[in-house]
Design an enzyme around this catalytic site. Structure first.
Site, PDB file in Angstrom:
ATOM      1  N   ASP A   1       0.848  -1.191   0.000  1.00 29.20           N
ATOM      2  CA  ASP A   1       0.000   0.000   0.000  1.00 29.20           C
ATOM      3  C   ASP A   1       0.882   1.239   0.000  1.00 29.20           C
ATOM      4  O   ASP A   1       1.692   1.443   0.913  1.00 29.20           O
ATOM      5  CB  ASP A   1      -0.904  -0.014   1.236  1.00 29.20           C
ATOM      6  CG  ASP A   1      -1.829   1.194   1.285  1.00 29.20           C
ATOM      7  OD1 ASP A   1      -2.714   1.274   0.425  1.00 29.20           O
ATOM      8  OD2 ASP A   1      -1.633   2.039   2.159  1.00 29.20           O
TER       9      ASP A   1
ATOM     10  N   ASP B   1      -9.352  -0.368   2.034  1.00 26.65           N
ATOM     11  CA  ASP B   1      -9.317   0.145   0.663  1.00 26.65           C
ATOM     12  C   ASP B   1     -10.532  -0.334  -0.130  1.00 26.65           C
ATOM     13  O   ASP B   1     -11.182   0.444  -0.839  1.00 26.65           O
ATOM     14  CB  ASP B   1      -8.035  -0.303  -0.049  1.00 26.65           C
ATOM     15  CG  ASP B   1      -6.795   0.397   0.506  1.00 26.65           C
ATOM     16  OD1 ASP B   1      -6.959   1.258   1.384  1.00 26.65           O
ATOM     17  OD2 ASP B   1      -5.681   0.086   0.059  1.00 26.65           O
TER      18      ASP B   1
ATOM     19  N   THR C   1      -3.265   4.778  -4.030  1.00 25.49           N
ATOM     20  CA  THR C   1      -2.227   5.579  -3.380  1.00 25.49           C
ATOM     21  C   THR C   1      -0.882   5.444  -4.090  1.00 25.49           C
ATOM     22  O   THR C   1      -0.102   6.398  -4.137  1.00 25.49           O
ATOM     23  CB  THR C   1      -2.080   5.174  -1.909  1.00 25.49           C
ATOM     24  OG1 THR C   1      -1.878   3.753  -1.824  1.00 25.49           O
ATOM     25  CG2 THR C   1      -3.329   5.531  -1.125  1.00 25.49           C
ATOM     26  N   THR C   2      -0.601   4.263  -4.627  1.00 24.20           N
ATOM     27  CA  THR C   2       0.636   4.089  -5.394  1.00 24.20           C
ATOM     28  C   THR C   2       0.508   4.774  -6.752  1.00 24.20           C
ATOM     29  O   THR C   2       1.437   5.442  -7.220  1.00 24.20           O
ATOM     30  CB  THR C   2       0.940   2.588  -5.590  1.00 24.20           C
ATOM     31  OG1 THR C   2       1.001   1.950  -4.307  1.00 24.20           O
ATOM     32  CG2 THR C   2       2.251   2.397  -6.329  1.00 24.20           C
TER      33      THR C   2
END
Length: 554
Positions: free
Chosen positions: A65, A399, A98-99
């Site tokens: 994450d 998520d 998020t990445t």
């Protein structure tokens, strides 16, 4: 530091202050951010690798994450902190991606680097990127998104849609191999909530070590671990059907009656009267509670040994020091309200549920409230062989819950597997042809930067990224109409395919937020043209004293 422009030397800053400015400083900040990109690249996609992080206390985290990785890294470079902030923002607002948002921001900076080296002003690059962003969002909303029916008329169809979105969110997580099990759990949790608000605070997540991941439980109601208890607790009943539940914010202990009190006595008999009065006070409270007909007593504050034994003798279950979040969720599930006094208890202050039981889960005992009449809350009890596994399962489920929530709220999806990025890239290149001057080059650079997502997906899966990207470009160029936005990387066949038919879906808000945050972060870095570092005594790295920006009010 001395500033000398042909006039007498004037000392403004103390000796040892380092001052860097201009184009070289912007490029230096970009290079620092690209080092963060190198760390995160291998973690992208369903076949991305995990990263093991260890701190000075030997606490380990295993995750892919992006927000968790950046938060756990001890990043001291001030420009790189911007990447940490946008990943946190993406995690809080959307949950997933998020990445992606970090890689996009870094790739936009990388593309802008060549223009800076050629002497183009950073303000022009920022203006061009904003034009490209505005066009990209317009394309997503008008041409590249698909409306889904999230009305209540067909629950089975709605559930099927949400499961597909949840499965895509889980494809890059540790729980991918158990995705079918956790997808059902995730969608059950969201559909339990109030459809108007979808407050994820009403989804409790509890962690119990031991067992396999599929030993995890979905509780349609509330579950929390057995609280601290006194002697007499084991004599209390541990199972009720249709119990009356009283929730308190009240301490039921003897010591509560003599706190902050001063009494002066002259005879021993007077002391005995004081002791008797204390006992009478707490007994009167317990008697009032018993007279309400409540079978279960919950309190945020301690319930002492005297009260515990009294409740046991009267066939009542009690639990003190209940976590406030758990108690609030109990109220939402069973009804009633939290009382701070027992002097005026009424039937409407009590709640009820279908079944209450104390159940052994792993090595812990849990109190479960199920079959509640107005259930708008639920609990996920997660199991796993190691604490690191359970923590990663919790992050992955959070998520997925956020993604399902956004899909239900906004009713629009885009296609994953790099399809949406390639579709925007193709259309931005066409749009750039209508723009005159240098901005055409920069909009093309923005379009090129979007290709980092499908390229990195291929590389992490061990596929030929050059061949597949060429196939994608050709497919998106030849096919006309909305269908060409659906072609992306499909890892099951290790080739390009229509990912709409493969149900690789993501919420539209995920991509829009990623593009906005990445562009804003890139423009913020490009606007900073001066950094002043004051090396204080005993500080080798120095402390940032000031960052001057241009064009963005820095």
């Amino acid at each position: 530091m001395n500033f000398n422009n042909g006039s007498p030397t004037i000392v403004v800053l103390k000796e040892g202050t380092d001052k860097s400015q201009g184009k070289a400083q912007i490029i230096s900040n970009i290079n620092a951010c690209l080092s963060i990109q190198d760390i995160l690249k291998p973690t992208l996609g369903p076949l991305g690798s995990d990263i093991l992080l260890s701190d000075q206390t030997n606490k380990t985290i295993i995750t892919n994450d992006g927000a968790t990785i950046l938060k756990s890294l001890d990043i001291v470079h001030p420009a790189c902190q911007i990447l940490v902030d946008i990943s946190k923002s993406q995690d809080m607002e959307i949950g997933d991606g998020t990445t992606t948002v970090t890689l996009l921001a870094c790739e936009l900076m990388k593309e802008s680097k060549q223009f800076l080296e050629e002497g183009i002003n950073s303000n022009l690059i920022m203006k061009s990127y904003n034009m490209a962003l505005k066009k990209a969002i317009e394309l997503i909303k008008s041409d590249l998104s698909v409306k889904i029916d999230t009305s209540n008329e067909n629950e089975e169809a709605l559930r099927d849609l949400l499961e597909k979105c949840a499965k895509t969110a889980m494809s890059s997580k540790l729980i991918n191999s158990n995705s079918k099990f956790f997808v059902n759990m995730c969608v059950d949790a969201i559909l339990t909530l109030d459809r108007q608000h979808l407050d994820l605070n009403n989804v409790g997540i509890k962690k119990v070590s031991g067992g396999s991941m599929e030993d995890s439980l979905f509780v349609k109601g509330v579950a929390f671990a057995k609280t601290f208890s006194y002697a007499g607790f084991e004599q209390q009943p541990k199972y009720f059907t249709n119990p009356k539940i009283l929730s308190l914010n009240l301490e039921l202990e003897l010591k509560a009656e003599r706190d902050n009190a001063e009494v002066r006595i002259e005879k021993v008999e007077e002391y005995q009267k004081i002791v008797d009065a204390e006992w009478k006070l707490i007994h009167d409270k317990l008697e009032l509670i018993k007279n309400t007909g409540a079978n279960i007593i919950l309190s945020k504050l301690p319930i002492g040994d005297l009260a515990t034994q009294y409740f046991a003798d009267n066939g009542i279950f009690c639990s003190g020091r209940v976590d406030p979040e758990d108690l609030n969720r109990v109220i939402k599930a069973v009804g009633g309200s939290i009382q701070t006094s027992v002097s005026d208890l009424k039937p409407e202050h009590l709640g009820t549920c279908g079944i209450f039981e104390e159940k052994q889960i792993g090595n812990e005992r849990y109190n479960l409230f199920t079959e509640c009449s107005n259930t708008k809350t639920c609990t996920l009890v997660l199991r796993g062989g190691a604490n690191q596994v359970i923590e990663e399962v919790a992050r992955s489920l959070n998520d997925a819950l956020m993604i399902v929530k956004r899909s239900l709220q906004l009713n629009s999806i885009v296609i994953g597997g790099g399809a949406i990025e390639m579709a925007i890239s193709k259309r931005l290149r066409d749009y750039a042809k209508t723009i005159k001057g240098k901005q055409q080059l920069m909009i093309n650079a923005f379009a090129k930067a979007l290709e980092i997502i499908p390229r990195q997906l291929c590389e992490n899966a061990g596929l030929d990224s050059v061949e597949l990207l060429n196939k994608l470009r050709m497919s998106h160029s030849v096919n006309q109409g909305k269908d060409n936005a659906f072609v992306g990387i499909n890892f099951q066949i290790e080739n390009i395919a229509n990912n709409f038919e493969s149900f690789i879906w993501e919420p539209m808000s995920n991509k829009i937020n990623s593009l906005q945050s990445a562009t804003e972060a890139c423009n913020l870095i490009l606007s900073i043209d001066e950094t002043i570092t004051n090396k204080q005594q005993g500080d080798e790295g120095g402390n940032i004293q000031g960052i001057r920006g241009q064009g963005m009010g820095m």
